[in-house]
Design a protein around this motif. Structure first.
Motif, PDB file in Angstrom:
ATOM      1  N   VAL A   1      13.211  11.735   8.910  1.00  0.00           N
ATOM      2  CA  VAL A   1      14.537  11.513   9.502  1.00  0.00           C
ATOM      3  C   VAL A   1      15.274  10.398   8.761  1.00  0.00           C
ATOM      4  CG1 VAL A   1      15.723  10.624  11.550  1.00  0.00           C
ATOM      5  CG2 VAL A   1      13.998  12.412  11.783  1.00  0.00           C
ATOM      6  N   LYS A   2      14.523   9.378   8.331  1.00  0.00           N
ATOM      7  CA  LYS A   2      15.168   8.276   7.607  1.00  0.00           C
ATOM      8  C   LYS A   2      15.745   8.753   6.280  1.00  0.00           C
ATOM      9  CE  LYS A   2      14.929   4.924   9.286  1.00  0.00           C
ATOM     10  NZ  LYS A   2      15.784   4.428  10.364  1.00  0.00           N
ATOM     11  N   VAL A   3      15.040   9.680   5.626  1.00  0.00           N
ATOM     12  CA  VAL A   3      15.572  10.257   4.380  1.00  0.00           C
ATOM     13  C   VAL A   3      16.859  11.027   4.666  1.00  0.00           C
ATOM     14  CG1 VAL A   3      15.144  11.919   2.537  1.00  0.00           C
ATOM     15  CG2 VAL A   3      13.315  10.380   3.268  1.00  0.00           C
ATOM     16  N   LEU A   4      16.873  11.812   5.744  1.00  0.00           N
ATOM     17  CA  LEU A   4      18.080  12.557   6.117  1.00  0.00           C
ATOM     18  C   LEU A   4      19.239  11.611   6.431  1.00  0.00           C
ATOM     19  CD1 LEU A   4      16.696  15.419   8.418  1.00  0.00           C
ATOM     20  CD2 LEU A   4      17.398  15.556   6.023  1.00  0.00           C
ATOM     21  N   GLU A   5      18.944  10.518   7.124  1.00  0.00           N
ATOM     22  CA  GLU A   5      19.990   9.535   7.441  1.00  0.00           C
ATOM     23  C   GLU A   5      20.550   8.914   6.169  1.00  0.00           C
ATOM     24  OE1 GLU A   5      18.193   8.112  11.783  1.00  0.00           O
ATOM     25  OE2 GLU A   5      17.717   7.020   9.943  1.00  0.00           O
ATOM     26  N   TRP A   6      19.677   8.668   5.207  1.00  0.00           N
ATOM     27  CA  TRP A   6      20.100   8.102   3.928  1.00  0.00           C
ATOM     28  C   TRP A   6      21.033   9.067   3.201  1.00  0.00           C
ATOM     29  CZ3 TRP A   6      18.107   9.484  -1.189  1.00  0.00           C
ATOM     30  CH2 TRP A   6      18.530   8.620  -2.198  1.00  0.00           C
ATOM     31  N   ILE A   7      20.683  10.350   3.187  1.00  0.00           N
ATOM     32  CA  ILE A   7      21.499  11.364   2.500  1.00  0.00           C
ATOM     33  C   ILE A   7      22.839  11.552   3.202  1.00  0.00           C
ATOM     34  CG2 ILE A   7      21.647  13.817   1.900  1.00  0.00           C
ATOM     35  CD1 ILE A   7      18.595  13.781   1.540  1.00  0.00           C
TER      36      ILE A   7
ATOM     37  N   PRO B   1       7.751  12.539  11.022  1.00  0.00           N
ATOM     38  CA  PRO B   1       9.130  12.612  11.553  1.00  0.00           C
ATOM     39  C   PRO B   1       9.946  11.349  11.305  1.00  0.00           C
ATOM     40  CG  PRO B   1       7.580  13.528  13.130  1.00  0.00           C
ATOM     41  CD  PRO B   1       6.758  12.931  12.028  1.00  0.00           C
ATOM     42  N   LEU B   2       9.328  10.169  11.475  1.00  0.00           N
ATOM     43  CA  LEU B   2      10.053   8.913  11.309  1.00  0.00           C
ATOM     44  C   LEU B   2      10.561   8.739   9.881  1.00  0.00           C
ATOM     45  CD1 LEU B   2      10.862   6.447  13.007  1.00  0.00           C
ATOM     46  CD2 LEU B   2       8.803   5.309  12.177  1.00  0.00           C
ATOM     47  N   GLY B   3       9.707   9.037   8.900  1.00  0.00           N
ATOM     48  CA  GLY B   3      10.113   8.898   7.499  1.00  0.00           C
ATOM     49  C   GLY B   3      11.067   9.988   7.066  1.00  0.00           C
TER      50      GLY B   3
ATOM     51  N   LEU C   1      22.123   1.214   2.786  1.00  0.00           N
ATOM     52  CA  LEU C   1      21.264   0.106   2.362  1.00  0.00           C
ATOM     53  C   LEU C   1      20.100  -0.097   3.337  1.00  0.00           C
ATOM     54  CD1 LEU C   1      24.005  -2.470   1.255  1.00  0.00           C
ATOM     55  CD2 LEU C   1      22.561  -1.045  -0.213  1.00  0.00           C
ATOM     56  N   TYR C   2      20.385   0.029   4.629  1.00  0.00           N
ATOM     57  CA  TYR C   2      19.316  -0.154   5.615  1.00  0.00           C
ATOM     58  C   TYR C   2      18.252   0.937   5.489  1.00  0.00           C
ATOM     59  CZ  TYR C   2      16.763  -0.386   9.976  1.00  0.00           C
ATOM     60  OH  TYR C   2      15.757  -0.454  10.898  1.00  0.00           O
ATOM     61  N   CYS C   3      18.694   2.171   5.272  1.00  0.00           N
ATOM     62  CA  CYS C   3      17.739   3.274   5.126  1.00  0.00           C
ATOM     63  C   CYS C   3      16.838   3.060   3.913  1.00  0.00           C
ATOM     64  CB  CYS C   3      18.482   4.602   5.002  1.00  0.00           C
ATOM     65  SG  CYS C   3      19.228   5.171   6.536  1.00  0.00           S
ATOM     66  N   LEU C   4      17.402   2.543   2.807  1.00  0.00           N
ATOM     67  CA  LEU C   4      16.583   2.252   1.633  1.00  0.00           C
ATOM     68  C   LEU C   4      15.524   1.198   1.966  1.00  0.00           C
ATOM     69  CD1 LEU C   4      18.988   2.113  -1.452  1.00  0.00           C
ATOM     70  CD2 LEU C   4      17.182   3.760  -0.985  1.00  0.00           C
ATOM     71  N   THR C   5      15.961   0.144   2.673  1.00  0.00           N
ATOM     72  CA  THR C   5      15.027  -0.917   3.053  1.00  0.00           C
ATOM     73  C   THR C   5      13.933  -0.383   3.971  1.00  0.00           C
ATOM     74  OG1 THR C   5      16.841  -2.529   2.910  1.00  0.00           O
ATOM     75  CG2 THR C   5      14.852  -3.204   4.082  1.00  0.00           C
ATOM     76  N   ALA C   6      14.336   0.427   4.951  1.00  0.00           N
ATOM     77  CA  ALA C   6      13.369   0.987   5.897  1.00  0.00           C
ATOM     78  C   ALA C   6      12.369   1.892   5.185  1.00  0.00           C
ATOM     79  CB  ALA C   6      14.102   1.752   6.995  1.00  0.00           C
ATOM     80  N   LEU C   7      12.844   2.671   4.219  1.00  0.00           N
ATOM     81  CA  LEU C   7      11.944   3.565   3.489  1.00  0.00           C
ATOM     82  C   LEU C   7      10.927   2.777   2.665  1.00  0.00           C
ATOM     83  CD1 LEU C   7      14.419   6.360   2.346  1.00  0.00           C
ATOM     84  CD2 LEU C   7      12.506   6.597   3.940  1.00  0.00           C
ATOM     85  N   VAL C   8      11.362   1.650   2.099  1.00  0.00           N
ATOM     86  CA  VAL C   8      10.424   0.794   1.361  1.00  0.00           C
ATOM     87  C   VAL C   8       9.329   0.290   2.296  1.00  0.00           C
ATOM     88  CG1 VAL C   8      10.183  -1.405   0.161  1.00  0.00           C
ATOM     89  CG2 VAL C   8      12.074   0.101  -0.409  1.00  0.00           C
ATOM     90  N   VAL C   9       9.728  -0.116   3.504  1.00  0.00           N
ATOM     91  CA  VAL C   9       8.749  -0.596   4.495  1.00  0.00           C
ATOM     92  C   VAL C   9       7.823   0.534   4.925  1.00  0.00           C
ATOM     93  CG1 VAL C   9       8.468  -1.555   6.820  1.00  0.00           C
ATOM     94  CG2 VAL C   9      10.270  -2.427   5.311  1.00  0.00           C
TER      95      VAL C   9
ATOM     96  N   ARG D   1       0.859  -1.182   0.000  1.00  0.00           N
ATOM     97  CA  ARG D   1       0.000   0.000   0.000  1.00  0.00           C
ATOM     98  C   ARG D   1       0.896   1.233   0.000  1.00  0.00           C
ATOM     99  NH1 ARG D   1      -4.188  -1.482   4.930  1.00  0.00           N
ATOM    100  NH2 ARG D   1      -4.830  -3.555   4.171  1.00  0.00           N
ATOM    101  N   VAL D   2       1.162   1.742  -1.167  1.00  0.00           N
ATOM    102  CA  VAL D   2       2.096   2.855  -1.305  1.00  0.00           C
ATOM    103  C   VAL D   2       1.484   4.128  -0.728  1.00  0.00           C
ATOM    104  CG1 VAL D   2       3.399   4.277  -2.917  1.00  0.00           C
ATOM    105  CG2 VAL D   2       3.143   1.825  -3.348  1.00  0.00           C
ATOM    106  N   ASP D   3       2.208   4.736   0.198  1.00  0.00           N
ATOM    107  CA  ASP D   3       1.740   5.969   0.833  1.00  0.00           C
ATOM    108  C   ASP D   3       2.949   6.865   1.118  1.00  0.00           C
ATOM    109  OD1 ASP D   3       0.480   7.980   2.159  1.00  0.00           O
ATOM    110  OD2 ASP D   3       0.000   6.822   3.961  1.00  0.00           O
ATOM    111  N   PHE D   4       3.171   7.840   0.227  1.00  0.00           N
ATOM    112  CA  PHE D   4       4.332   8.706   0.357  1.00  0.00           C
ATOM    113  C   PHE D   4       4.165   9.762   1.445  1.00  0.00           C
ATOM    114  CE2 PHE D   4       4.925   7.074  -3.960  1.00  0.00           C
ATOM    115  CZ  PHE D   4       6.277   6.736  -3.922  1.00  0.00           C
ATOM    116  N   SER D   5       2.976   9.860   2.011  1.00  0.00           N
ATOM    117  CA  SER D   5       2.771  10.829   3.088  1.00  0.00           C
ATOM    118  C   SER D   5       3.613  10.489   4.314  1.00  0.00           C
ATOM    119  CB  SER D   5       1.293  10.884   3.473  1.00  0.00           C
ATOM    120  OG  SER D   5       0.866   9.641   4.030  1.00  0.00           O
ATOM    121  N   MET D   6       4.070   9.211   4.394  1.00  0.00           N
ATOM    122  CA  MET D   6       4.916   8.802   5.511  1.00  0.00           C
ATOM    123  C   MET D   6       6.226   9.583   5.523  1.00  0.00           C
ATOM    124  SD  MET D   6       5.087   6.913   8.124  1.00  0.00           S
ATOM    125  CE  MET D   6       6.324   6.351   9.286  1.00  0.00           C
TER     126      MET D   6
END
Length: 240
Positions: A31-37, A27-29, A119-127, A18-23
């Protein structure tokens, strides 16, 4: 048959998608993008460095000859040799001169951590984006995420300070102090002068990115903790 096999493997995953980019605005999503960058920047600023240190040598038959030693990640300086100015012209007094120190373990630890975090941040973002409903319903996922976040914050702390110490030693091993350790420069009639070394400002930046990653992951621990039942249980205990 290959596409049939691939479809069979992916179909159970796609059923619950169920794709939902609002995540990403939560804050959780976010911050994960910032960690990835920041993981990308930490990896690039350390793993992509190349430099050289240069001396000016005068000896028998050689006047003001420039010699260089090129070094790069993973900073095995003990394998880096200065180009000989002119062994015959120096009366046979010049021998191979190597830089001192092997800092590959510290540098590779830092870069490997950045790659794994990426790699972990990419996986977490997919979840987060595709399976957030599963993440919220099954407490095992937030608890696992919490444990990984705590461990990652600790590893960023260790790797950053280890790499910062190694960087300080690299600067010493490629700076003007190396002349005192070169026996060929002590031969009669031979003089050596330190000329230059490549700026290591980008490596200083890599340490800053390491610290930022550590702070960000420490903050992420709290965000993930609030999604676990541990937080709700503690609130109930406090209220009672």
């Amino acid at each position: 048959w290959f596409w049939s096999l691939l479809a069979a493997l992916l179909s159970p995953m796609m059923v619950g998608l169920r794709v939902d980019f609002s995540m990403l605005l939560e804050p959780l999503g976010f911050v994960k993008v910032l960690e990835w960058i920041l993981a990308i920047f930490a990896f690039a600023t350390c793993g992509g460095f190349q430099g050289e240190t240069t001396l000016l040598v005068s000896c028998e038959g050689v006047v003001n000859k420039t010699i260089t030693a090129a070094f790069a990640y993973p900073f095995r300086l003990n394998t880096v040799v200065f180009s000989a100015p002119d062994p015959k012209g120096c009366g046979g007094t010049w021998t191979d001169v190597y830089l001192m120190g092997n800092f590959s373990s510290s540098a590779q630890f830092f870069v490997a951590l950045a790659a794994l975090v990426f790699l972990y941040c990419l996986t977490a973002l997919v979840v987060y984006i595709g399976y957030n409903h599963v993440y919220q319903q099954n407490n095992k996922f937030p608890v696992t995420d919490l444990v990984i976040s705590v461990l990652t914050a600790f590893l960023w702390l260790v790797s950053t300070f280890v790499w910062a110490k190694a960087l300080a030693d690299i600067k010493v091993s490629t700076g003007a102090s190396i002349i005192s350790g070169i026996e060929s420069c002590k031969a009669p009639g031979t003089t050596c002068h330190f000329l230059s070394v490549t700026s290591m400002g980008i490596l200083n930046v890599s340490v800053v990115f390491g610290l930022l990653n550590m702070i960000l992951w420490a903050g992420n621990v709290w965000l993930v903790y609030k999604d676990t039942n541990l937080h709700s249980q503690w609130n109930r205990i406090s209220e009672s």
